[in-house]
Design a protein around this motif. Sequence first.
Motif, PDB file in Angstrom:
ATOM      1  N   HIS A 129       0.837  -1.202   0.000  1.00 16.77           N
ATOM      2  CA  HIS A 129       0.000   0.000   0.000  1.00 16.77           C
ATOM      3  C   HIS A 129       0.876   1.258   0.000  1.00 16.77           C
ATOM      4  O   HIS A 129       1.938   1.279   0.635  1.00 16.77           O
ATOM      5  N   HIS A 130       0.388   2.293  -0.689  1.00 12.31           N
ATOM      6  CA  HIS A 130       1.033   3.615  -0.698  1.00 12.31           C
ATOM      7  C   HIS A 130      -0.081   4.635  -0.412  1.00 12.31           C
ATOM      8  O   HIS A 130      -0.613   5.259  -1.331  1.00 12.31           O
ATOM      9  N   CYS A 131      -0.440   4.745   0.841  1.00  8.08           N
ATOM     10  CA  CYS A 131      -1.569   5.601   1.234  1.00  8.08           C
ATOM     11  C   CYS A 131      -1.100   7.048   1.351  1.00  8.08           C
ATOM     12  O   CYS A 131       0.075   7.295   1.655  1.00  8.08           O
ATOM     13  N   SER A 132      -2.005   7.982   1.141  1.00  5.49           N
ATOM     14  CA  SER A 132      -1.562   9.373   1.063  1.00  5.49           C
ATOM     15  C   SER A 132      -2.606  10.345   1.588  1.00  5.49           C
ATOM     16  O   SER A 132      -3.808  10.038   1.660  1.00  5.49           O
ATOM     17  N   ALA A 133      -2.105  11.537   1.920  1.00  3.32           N
ATOM     18  CA  ALA A 133      -2.961  12.655   2.320  1.00  3.32           C
ATOM     19  C   ALA A 133      -2.175  13.931   2.099  1.00  3.32           C
ATOM     20  O   ALA A 133      -0.946  13.945   2.247  1.00  3.32           O
ATOM     21  N   PHE A 134      -2.876  14.990   1.729  1.00  2.00           N
ATOM     22  CA  PHE A 134      -2.195  16.275   1.596  1.00  2.00           C
ATOM     23  C   PHE A 134      -3.145  17.430   1.840  1.00  2.00           C
ATOM     24  O   PHE A 134      -4.360  17.304   1.696  1.00  2.00           O
ATOM     25  N   VAL A 135      -2.549  18.560   2.256  1.00  2.00           N
ATOM     26  CA  VAL A 135      -3.260  19.811   2.474  1.00  2.00           C
ATOM     27  C   VAL A 135      -2.482  20.895   1.743  1.00  2.00           C
ATOM     28  O   VAL A 135      -1.295  21.097   2.020  1.00  2.00           O
ATOM     29  N   GLY A 194      -6.059   6.850   4.653  1.00  2.00           N
ATOM     30  CA  GLY A 194      -5.944   8.221   4.151  1.00  2.00           C
ATOM     31  C   GLY A 194      -6.585   9.263   5.036  1.00  2.00           C
ATOM     32  O   GLY A 194      -5.974  10.289   5.348  1.00  2.00           O
ATOM     33  N   MET A 195      -7.822   9.018   5.468  1.00  2.00           N
ATOM     34  CA  MET A 195      -8.495  10.013   6.297  1.00  2.00           C
ATOM     35  C   MET A 195      -7.834  10.176   7.673  1.00  2.00           C
ATOM     36  O   MET A 195      -7.649  11.310   8.127  1.00  2.00           O
ATOM     37  N   PRO A 196      -7.444   9.098   8.360  1.00  2.00           N
ATOM     38  CA  PRO A 196      -6.685   9.295   9.603  1.00  2.00           C
ATOM     39  C   PRO A 196      -5.385  10.069   9.384  1.00  2.00           C
ATOM     40  O   PRO A 196      -5.005  10.900  10.218  1.00  2.00           O
ATOM     41  N   MET A 197      -4.707   9.819   8.279  1.00  2.00           N
ATOM     42  CA  MET A 197      -3.496  10.575   7.962  1.00  2.00           C
ATOM     43  C   MET A 197      -3.827  12.063   7.798  1.00  2.00           C
ATOM     44  O   MET A 197      -3.122  12.939   8.312  1.00  2.00           O
ATOM     45  N   LEU A 198      -4.909  12.351   7.067  1.00  2.00           N
ATOM     46  CA  LEU A 198      -5.316  13.728   6.843  1.00  2.00           C
ATOM     47  C   LEU A 198      -5.673  14.414   8.157  1.00  2.00           C
ATOM     48  O   LEU A 198      -5.342  15.591   8.376  1.00  2.00           O
ATOM     49  N   GLU A 199      -6.341  13.696   9.042  1.00  2.00           N
ATOM     50  CA  GLU A 199      -6.711  14.277  10.337  1.00  2.00           C
ATOM     51  C   GLU A 199      -5.475  14.666  11.147  1.00  2.00           C
ATOM     52  O   GLU A 199      -5.468  15.691  11.837  1.00  2.00           O
ATOM     53  N   VAL A 200      -4.425  13.859  11.075  1.00  2.00           N
ATOM     54  CA  VAL A 200      -3.191  14.189  11.790  1.00  2.00           C
ATOM     55  C   VAL A 200      -2.559  15.449  11.190  1.00  2.00           C
ATOM     56  O   VAL A 200      -2.091  16.336  11.926  1.00  2.00           O
ATOM     57  N   ARG A 247      -6.932  16.176   0.174  1.00  2.00           N
ATOM     58  CA  ARG A 247      -7.215  14.893  -0.474  1.00  2.00           C
ATOM     59  C   ARG A 247      -6.582  13.771   0.353  1.00  2.00           C
ATOM     60  O   ARG A 247      -5.581  13.973   1.048  1.00  2.00           O
ATOM     61  N   SER A 248      -7.168  12.573   0.230  1.00  2.00           N
ATOM     62  CA  SER A 248      -6.579  11.410   0.892  1.00  2.00           C
ATOM     63  C   SER A 248      -6.929  10.162   0.102  1.00  2.00           C
ATOM     64  O   SER A 248      -7.903  10.132  -0.646  1.00  2.00           O
ATOM     65  N   SER A 249      -6.104   9.139   0.274  1.00  2.00           N
ATOM     66  CA  SER A 249      -6.313   7.865  -0.424  1.00  2.00           C
ATOM     67  C   SER A 249      -5.965   6.703   0.490  1.00  2.00           C
ATOM     68  O   SER A 249      -4.902   6.708   1.128  1.00  2.00           O
TER      69      SER A 249
END
Length: 208
Positions: A49-55, A78-84, A66-68
């Motif tokens: 897996h290559h999960c992602s998030a960015f702001v 992705g969403m937990p990463m984005l929340e952090v 966005r998140s994946s």
Amino acid sequence: MRLARGADVRAEIEVRRSRFLTLLRRVDDEDAARALVADARSRYPDARHHCSAFVVDVAGANPVERSSDDGEPAGTAGMPMLEVLRGSGMSDVAAVVVRWFGGVKLGTGGLVRAYSDAVQAALDVAPVVRLERLDLWEVDLEHADAGRIEAELHGRGLTVQDVAYAATGVRVTVATDDGDALVSLLATLTSGAASPRRVGTTVVEHPR
């Protein structure tokens, strides 16, 4: 807050034999964020897996977020990463968490914790800068005075953005939040000969 420019942050954690490698990078737009994801896929093709998030900030509009989950159960990566990232107050930042499966299923809650902890581990070691918007001032000086005055400006903690030498003189550009004080200082240093002018604004980065 932003990551320091040019910093490629890496951090790794292990959870029940699964490896989670986080790549964190400052990005100026959505294309740059997606480029980090592509880079991670290219460098680590053996990972599951290559999960992602960015702001990413957008002038005059809401940030692009966005998140994946990249194949993990929906909402566990992705969403937990984005929340952090949101909670850190960081912007213009992209995170990719590369996972090598260790043979033990972590469950929904375990995945959420693992991906959150992986991003936090990278943020904990990331070099961070604080942004400050300042006025830009230009002043024209004689060659004989420029070096002394530039040293005085630095010595008083002012941000000298540029020093341009020409045959006719030296143009110094200074960033400050107190233009009146700068005008007064330059009048003192040049016995009233220098007359700075405001030419715009700039954003200055300060280490935190």
